[in-house]
Design a protein around this motif. Sequence first.
Motif, short mmCIF file in Angstrom:
data_model
loop_
_atom_site.label_atom_id
_atom_site.label_comp_id
_atom_site.label_asym_id
_atom_site.label_seq_id
_atom_site.Cartn_x
_atom_site.Cartn_y
_atom_site.Cartn_z
N TYR A 103 0.84 -1.19 0.00
CA TYR A 103 0.00 0.00 0.00
C TYR A 103 0.88 1.25 0.00
CZ TYR A 103 -3.93 -2.94 1.54
OH TYR A 103 -4.91 -3.88 1.63
N PHE A 104 0.28 2.39 -0.39
CA PHE A 104 0.96 3.66 -0.17
C PHE A 104 0.22 4.41 0.92
CE2 PHE A 104 -2.07 5.15 -3.45
CZ PHE A 104 -2.58 6.29 -2.84
N VAL A 105 0.96 5.29 1.58
CA VAL A 105 0.41 6.17 2.61
C VAL A 105 0.92 7.57 2.29
CG1 VAL A 105 0.31 6.71 5.07
CG2 VAL A 105 0.37 4.32 4.33
N GLU A 106 0.01 8.44 1.93
CA GLU A 106 0.36 9.80 1.51
C GLU A 106 0.05 10.79 2.61
OE1 GLU A 106 1.60 12.90 -1.13
OE2 GLU A 106 1.97 10.75 -1.07
N GLY A 107 1.07 11.47 3.10
CA GLY A 107 0.87 12.53 4.08
C GLY A 107 0.87 12.08 5.52
N HIS A 108 0.32 12.93 6.37
CA HIS A 108 0.41 12.79 7.82
C HIS A 108 -0.67 11.87 8.40
CE1 HIS A 108 3.60 15.81 8.43
NE2 HIS A 108 3.17 16.21 7.25
N VAL A 109 -0.82 10.71 7.82
CA VAL A 109 -1.81 9.72 8.26
C VAL A 109 -1.40 9.16 9.62
CG1 VAL A 109 -2.80 7.45 7.71
CG2 VAL A 109 -2.38 9.11 5.87
N PRO A 110 -2.32 9.11 10.59
CA PRO A 110 -1.99 8.52 11.89
C PRO A 110 -1.59 7.04 11.77
CG PRO A 110 -4.02 9.79 12.04
CD PRO A 110 -3.68 9.68 10.57
N GLY A 126 -4.16 2.58 -1.31
CA GLY A 126 -3.57 3.12 -0.10
C GLY A 126 -4.42 4.19 0.55
N LEU A 127 -3.78 4.95 1.41
CA LEU A 127 -4.43 6.01 2.16
C LEU A 127 -3.84 7.37 1.81
CD1 LEU A 127 -4.44 4.41 5.74
CD2 LEU A 127 -6.34 4.49 4.10
N GLU A 152 -8.50 9.35 3.67
CA GLU A 152 -9.27 8.72 2.61
C GLU A 152 -8.59 7.45 2.11
OE1 GLU A 152 -10.82 11.81 -0.29
OE2 GLU A 152 -9.34 12.98 0.84
N LEU A 153 -9.40 6.48 1.75
CA LEU A 153 -8.94 5.24 1.12
C LEU A 153 -8.99 5.44 -0.38
CD1 LEU A 153 -8.21 2.20 1.67
CD2 LEU A 153 -10.63 1.72 1.26
N PHE A 163 -12.02 6.96 5.13
CA PHE A 163 -11.50 5.81 5.86
C PHE A 163 -11.61 6.07 7.36
CE2 PHE A 163 -7.94 3.28 7.65
CZ PHE A 163 -8.29 2.03 7.16
N SER A 164 -11.25 7.27 7.79
CA SER A 164 -11.37 7.65 9.20
C SER A 164 -11.46 9.16 9.31
CB SER A 164 -10.18 7.13 10.01
OG SER A 164 -8.98 7.76 9.58
N ARG A 165 -12.08 9.59 10.39
CA ARG A 165 -12.21 11.04 10.66
C ARG A 165 -11.57 11.33 12.00
NH1 ARG A 165 -15.70 12.50 6.67
NH2 ARG A 165 -17.33 11.03 6.10
#
Length: 166
Positions: A103-110, A126-127, A152-153, A163-165
């Motif tokens: 997966y990729f994770v873009e930015g400041h994702v927790p 990814g997210l 966002e997913l 995906f989460s708030r």
Amino acid sequence: MKSLALAPALLGLALALASCTPTSAAPGSTSDDARPVTAAAKLPLVVVHKNASCGCCNDWIEHVRAAGFRVQVRNEVNLNPIKERVGVPLGKGSCHTAEVDGYFVEGHVPAADIKRLLAERPAARGLVLPGMPIGSPGMESPDGRSQPYTVELVGFDGGTSAFSRH
């Protein structure tokens, strides 16, 4: 009775062996987490592509490490080819792009969202957390301010859904 007398010695041996867990550096890395991986935290390696001078990226990396991930940092001059390769949709970019277990994770994702992604394994790329929201990991404000944000997913078609708030 003899088994009770041996318990402290066996515990000591187990602790000594556990502290000798080897770590391995991935080839071509510019920075790697040297901390050993414990049996309870066998999380996959997170490869982070970022600009060498980005301080908030370094803060996010520390957040991810504190959550138990091993991290490899790759300082890049131009992140656009990486974002295109992994499938970050236009307008959804941030200051760094990470890759973890397909997966990729873009930015400041927790980190909690990354762990959830890996546990649920949705059919997705990814997210993303577009921009750099105040209060997200690595973007904490000294006065404690934060703004609401949505991770966002990203589907295989490039479409996104919440995906989460936070």
